[in-house]
Design a protein around this motif. Structure first.
Motif, PDB file in Angstrom:
ATOM      1  N   LEU A  64      16.123  15.252   1.949  1.00 19.06           N
ATOM      2  CA  LEU A  64      14.809  14.655   3.219  1.00 19.06           C
ATOM      3  C   LEU A  64      14.324  13.874   3.062  1.00 19.06           C
ATOM      4  N   VAL A  65      13.643  13.519   1.824  1.00 16.97           N
ATOM      5  CA  VAL A  65      12.500  13.200   1.396  1.00 16.97           C
ATOM      6  C   VAL A  65      13.832  11.633   1.321  1.00 16.97           C
ATOM      7  N   GLN A  66      14.519  11.290   0.294  1.00 16.06           N
ATOM      8  CA  GLN A  66      15.116  10.413   0.270  1.00 16.06           C
ATOM      9  C   GLN A  66      15.938   9.892   1.369  1.00 16.06           C
ATOM     10  N   CYS A  67      16.516  10.500   2.692  1.00 17.76           N
ATOM     11  CA  CYS A  67      16.384  10.029   3.719  1.00 17.76           C
ATOM     12  C   CYS A  67      15.447   9.162   4.380  1.00 17.76           C
ATOM     13  N   LEU A  68      14.013  10.243   4.875  1.00 19.91           N
ATOM     14  CA  LEU A  68      13.114   9.488   5.592  1.00 19.91           C
ATOM     15  C   LEU A  68      12.095   8.453   4.839  1.00 19.91           C
ATOM     16  N   THR A  69      12.291   8.247   3.220  1.00 13.28           N
ATOM     17  CA  THR A  69      11.303   7.321   3.258  1.00 13.28           C
ATOM     18  C   THR A  69      12.554   6.250   3.119  1.00 13.28           C
ATOM     19  N   SER A  90       0.887  -0.932   0.203  1.00 15.21           N
ATOM     20  CA  SER A  90       0.818  -0.348   0.515  1.00 15.21           C
ATOM     21  C   SER A  90       0.576   1.076  -0.133  1.00 15.21           C
ATOM     22  N   PHE A  91       2.053   1.657  -0.239  1.00 19.75           N
ATOM     23  CA  PHE A  91       3.054   2.579   1.076  1.00 19.75           C
ATOM     24  C   PHE A  91       3.854   2.420  -0.953  1.00 19.75           C
ATOM     25  N   ASN A  92       2.842   3.708  -1.394  1.00 21.69           N
ATOM     26  CA  ASN A  92       3.235   4.424  -2.725  1.00 21.69           C
ATOM     27  C   ASN A  92       4.718   5.452  -3.115  1.00 21.69           C
ATOM     28  N   LEU A  93       5.862   4.457  -3.066  1.00 21.19           N
ATOM     29  CA  LEU A  93       7.279   5.059  -3.015  1.00 21.19           C
ATOM     30  C   LEU A  93       7.517   6.406  -3.391  1.00 21.19           C
ATOM     31  N   LEU A  94       8.379   7.608  -3.830  1.00 17.98           N
ATOM     32  CA  LEU A  94       8.249   8.270  -4.398  1.00 17.98           C
ATOM     33  C   LEU A  94       9.377   7.806  -4.499  1.00 17.98           C
TER      34      LEU A  94
END
Length: 530
Positions: free
Chosen positions: A515-520, A19-23
């Protein structure tokens, strides 16, 4: 990305992972999947994209139908943007698995999101220039060049070299003199993770909130586009003129429950009737004012409501309509999110936490942070500075989708979050970077600082940061190297991300794309332990 997400392990499907729509970072063009089975399993593979103009149909380096390998293998899916327009594309990869050629079919749907950008068209030479160039290089056959011809070519070459050198010098001087904002959309995976996992010595010292680092504040930031927070006097008539093109009739709006109320402002749950089809209606937020609101307060509501207007992103919530009819209180309409304000939602979760410890998980909170960082990354690419990012200026729905809003009425609805430091302006002091507090300067880097505080709000379920610090002492407190303490049950890796956001030097703070990549990656690691 340096992370793995398991969808099926020991014959058990991880539905949360599906269900996780990964960026996907815009510079990543290939996804790799590892798979194997113990017994015979047949598969069928298919792809869909919601915007085929922005992205070509994904291609896999395996056949679209066959048997799943018995040994551990890796297949690759290529995601190529067409370069025809700017758009966020949603990709669906469907994998149908059939066991022993029976009717036992399992369907796995993998969703991904990727930003595609329009390519710049190369300059086309005009026919005139082609003719000129062909004449310039024309040399009759079997005719020996004369001395004057040689002198002419040497002169042209020397002139070109001089012009080239002058252009280089001017370019260097221009880069040194101008103030620009760095857009790091092309950061590699390795550099993005290193930028956060290996902060500088100065940044590392912030990990202990009770130990000052005595760092000297930086006074000039040559590579950041800095914006002063000058509140120009805008009249009510001018504010109404700016939103006249999205004004609608009051008859189309029905006010229902009051969701939030302040001294002079209110937010209603409202119903908007469709203009083309009156039988259709949709739910909206309605921001408006009370009878005792001053003209200045009405003007500020209309002006601040336009902060995100015209921007389109899944994690932004700009205004859609206004009502500015004579004799009626001005109203601002936004799309409805049924769980409302994020700060109030977090505090409600904290109240029920004792009775229901599983009400909201740490993984959910990190997912919220990723969504906020995605929205802010989009604003940074568009060179839009929010200046008031906080949980109070975000909204959430029952699917835990988070969207960033403007700060219209926030000063009235959350008065304890704003303070006047003697300059007749209420500011969110506890969320502001040092350069914003001292020099009234804002940039994408100061938004990163506020994001770090917002992340702290998420992990504390809506607590107030720096609650024991006098607002007048905040600048000195930050200048001495003090920061808010690590929240209880907050992982060290997550607090290290916050600490990077609070570096004194704006240049040392991470970019939102990092930040997006690290938190992902951190979110995926949390899922591995579930």
């Amino acid at each position: 990305l340096n992370a793995e997400l398991s969808y099926v392990r020991n014959d058990v499907i991880n539905h949360y992972a599906l269900s996780f729509n990964l960026l996907i970072p815009c510079e990543t063009n290939n996804l790799h999947f590892s798979w194997h089975v113990k017994s015979k399993v047949e598969y069928k593979l298919g792809f869909q994209v919601d915007n085929p103009i922005a992205m070509a149909m994904p291609q896999a380096n395996i056949s679209l139908q066959g048997e799943v390998p018995r040994t551990l293998s890796v297949f690759c899916v290529e995601l190529s943007c067409t370069g025809k327009l700017d758009s966020e594309v949603t990709i669906l990869m469907q994998l149908n698995l059939t066991i022993n050629s029976s009717k036992n079919i399992t369907i796995l749907n993998f969703k991904r999101r990727k930003m595609c950008y329009k390519k710049l068209e190369p300059e086309v030479k005009s026919p005139t220039s082609d003719k000129n160039s062909s004449k310039a290089i024309f040399d009759p056959v079997n005719t020996a060049p004369t001395t004057s011809t040689r002198v002419f070519y040497i002169s042209v070459g020397v002139c070109c070299a001089v012009i080239f050198l002058v252009a280089i010098i001017l370019a260097v001087l221009h880069l040194h003199s101008m103030k620009r904002i760095e857009l790091d959309d092309s950061i590699s995976d390795s550099s993005s993770s290193q930028g956060l996992s290996q902060p500088s010595t100065q940044t590392t010292q912030y990990l202990r909130a009770d130990t000052p680092n005595n760092a000297t504040p930086v006074t000039s930031y040559p590579t950041l586009r800095i914006e002063k927070n000058d509140l120009k006097s805008v009249t009510l008539m001018e504010a109404k003129a700016k939103v006249k093109d999205i004004a609608i009739s009051r008859e189309r709006i029905t006010l229902k429950d009051v969701l939030q109320e302040g001294t002079f402002g209110r937010i209603f749950h409202g119903i908007l009737i469709e203009e083309k089809d009156p039988s259709k209606e949709k739910q909206v937020f309605v921001k408006t004012v009370k009878d005792q609101a001053s003209e200045v307060q009405v003007t500020m509501m209309l002006t601040e409501s336009c902060k995100l207007r015209g921007l389109h992103h899944r994690n932004l919530l700009p205004i859609t309509h206004v009502c500015i009819e004579e004799g009626e209180k001005p109203m601002v309409l936004l799309p409805y999110m049924n769980w409302g304000n994020l700060k109030l939602f977090l505090r409600q979760c904290k109240l029920v936490e004792a009775n229901n410890p599983q009400a909201i998980s740490q993984q959910d909170l990190v997912h919220m942070a990723i969504q906020i960082a995605c929205g802010m990354s989009y604003l940074a690419r568009r060179e839009v500075i929010h200046k008031d990012l906080a949980a109070r200026n975000c909204v959430i729905d029952d699917a835990l989708q988070v969207k960033i809003t403007d700060n219209a009425l926030s000063r009235d609805l959350f008065p304890m979050d704003y303070h006047c430091l003697g300059d007749n302006e209420n500011r969110p002091v506890r969320w502001m970077a040092l350069e914003s507090l001292v020099n009234n300067e804002f940039s994408s880097a100061s938004d990163v600082w506020a994001f770090g505080v917002t992340l702290w709000e998420l992990m504390t379920l809506g607590q107030t940061p720096y609650v024991d610090i006098d607002p007048f002492e905040m600048a000195a407190y930050l200048k001495d190297g003090y920061r808010i303490a690590q929240p209880i049950n907050c992982p060290d890796e997550l607090f290290a991300v916050m600490a990077c956001c609070w570096a004194l030097d704006p240049e040392e703070r991470p970019k939102f794309q990092q930040l997006v990549q690290c938190l992902t990656e951190f979110h995926a690691a949390l899922g591995a332990y579930v």
